[in-house]
Motif scaffolding. Structure first.
Motif, mmCIF file in Angstrom:
data_model
loop_
_atom_site.group_PDB
_atom_site.id
_atom_site.type_symbol
_atom_site.label_atom_id
_atom_site.label_comp_id
_atom_site.label_asym_id
_atom_site.label_seq_id
_atom_site.Cartn_x
_atom_site.Cartn_y
_atom_site.Cartn_z
ATOM 1 N N LYS B 71 16.107 12.153 2.441
ATOM 2 C CA LYS B 71 14.774 12.320 1.859
ATOM 3 C C LYS B 71 14.809 12.333 0.339
ATOM 4 N N GLU B 72 15.837 12.913 -0.240
ATOM 5 C CA GLU B 72 15.855 13.084 -1.684
ATOM 6 C C GLU B 72 16.379 11.863 -2.449
ATOM 7 N N ARG B 73 16.901 10.860 -1.770
ATOM 8 C CA ARG B 73 17.580 9.766 -2.434
ATOM 9 C C ARG B 73 16.980 8.408 -2.059
ATOM 10 N N PHE B 74 16.733 7.605 -3.072
ATOM 11 C CA PHE B 74 16.133 6.273 -2.868
ATOM 12 C C PHE B 74 16.900 5.294 -3.734
ATOM 13 N N SER B 75 17.525 4.328 -3.116
ATOM 14 C CA SER B 75 18.388 3.387 -3.829
ATOM 15 C C SER B 75 17.731 2.018 -3.911
ATOM 16 N N LEU B 76 17.861 1.406 -5.063
ATOM 17 C CA LEU B 76 17.404 0.028 -5.263
ATOM 18 C C LEU B 76 18.626 -0.867 -5.349
#
Lengths: 114, 116
Positions: B71-76
């Motif tokens: 939930k806390e991490r979003f990678s591009l």
């Protein structure tokens, strides 16, 4: 689809003068409206927001904005500008059911002369 | 205060490389976003996510993918970097569920990516 126009790319004001940054939006219903500020090399900081109710909203750092439905505008104002206000300012619009997505204007770069 | 942290402030990569940009938020926000910012064009939405393992295309998804395993991490991810992907990349997060929130977005300080 909604859109946002910030007609002024650059604005220069003298320190202590009043400021008004223009923002016009296009959307059929009442949008959610935001103003953000970006200092050089930084991310965006929220200045203020409008969802409903009183059309004059107060924000941080002495800024205010007025929602005018008849003009589809949400202009940002400050009575007396400080040199530290020099930054880029972005207006953004979100719409009901839009999933919290925002559409941003292209920004207005503010320069403050001492 | 909400803290959105992007792993790198500056990054230089070569054409054809696979590039990962990481973003972490500490406020248990449901929604996360990736934008790119170019002079005169403002912020343009690349991808966003309303929940873990969920993703939706924004306005300019071509050449990019994303991952949200926690939930806390979003990678591009830039699958094969090209020079036209040289830009400032901004991550943001916001609260609210079901994609109907009107809560403001909170931004990281950005990653300035150069592709040589």
């Amino acid at each position: 689809a909604q859109s946002v126009t910030q007609p002024d790319i650059h604005i220069t004001v003298s320190e202590g003068a009043s400021l008004e940054l223009r923002c016009n939006y296009s959307y059929g219903a009442t949008p959610y409206l935001f103003w953000y500020v970006q200092s050089p090399g930084q991310g965006l900081q929220l200045l203020l927001k409008y969802f409903s109710g009183d059309t004059l909203v107060q924000g941080i750092k002495g800024f205010e904005a007025e929602f005018k439905r008849s003009q589809s505008s949400f202009n940002l104002r400050k009575p007396s500008v400080h040199w530290s206000d020099a930054a880029e300012y972005f207006c953004a619009v979100g719409v009901t059911g839009g999933g919290n997505k925002l559409t941003f204007g292209t920004g207005t770069q503010l320069k403050v002369e001492l | 205060d909400v803290k959105v942290t992007q792993s790198s402030r500056y990054l230089v990569k070569r054409t054809g490389e696979k590039v990962f940009l990481e973003c972490v938020q500490d406020m248990d926000h449901e929604n996360m976003f990736w934008y790119r910012q170019d002079p005169g064009l403002g912020l343009r939405l690349i991808y966003f996510s309303y929940d873990v393992k969920m993703k939706e295309k924004g306005d300019i998804p071509e050449g990019y993918s994303v991952s949200r395993e926690k939930k806390e991490r979003f990678s591009l991810i830039l699958e094969s970097a090209s020079t036209n992907q040289t830009s400032m990349y901004l991550c943001a997060s916001s609260s609210g569920t079901g994609g109907w929130s009107n809560q403001p977005q909170h931004f990281g300080d950005g990653t300035r990516l150069s592709i040589l």
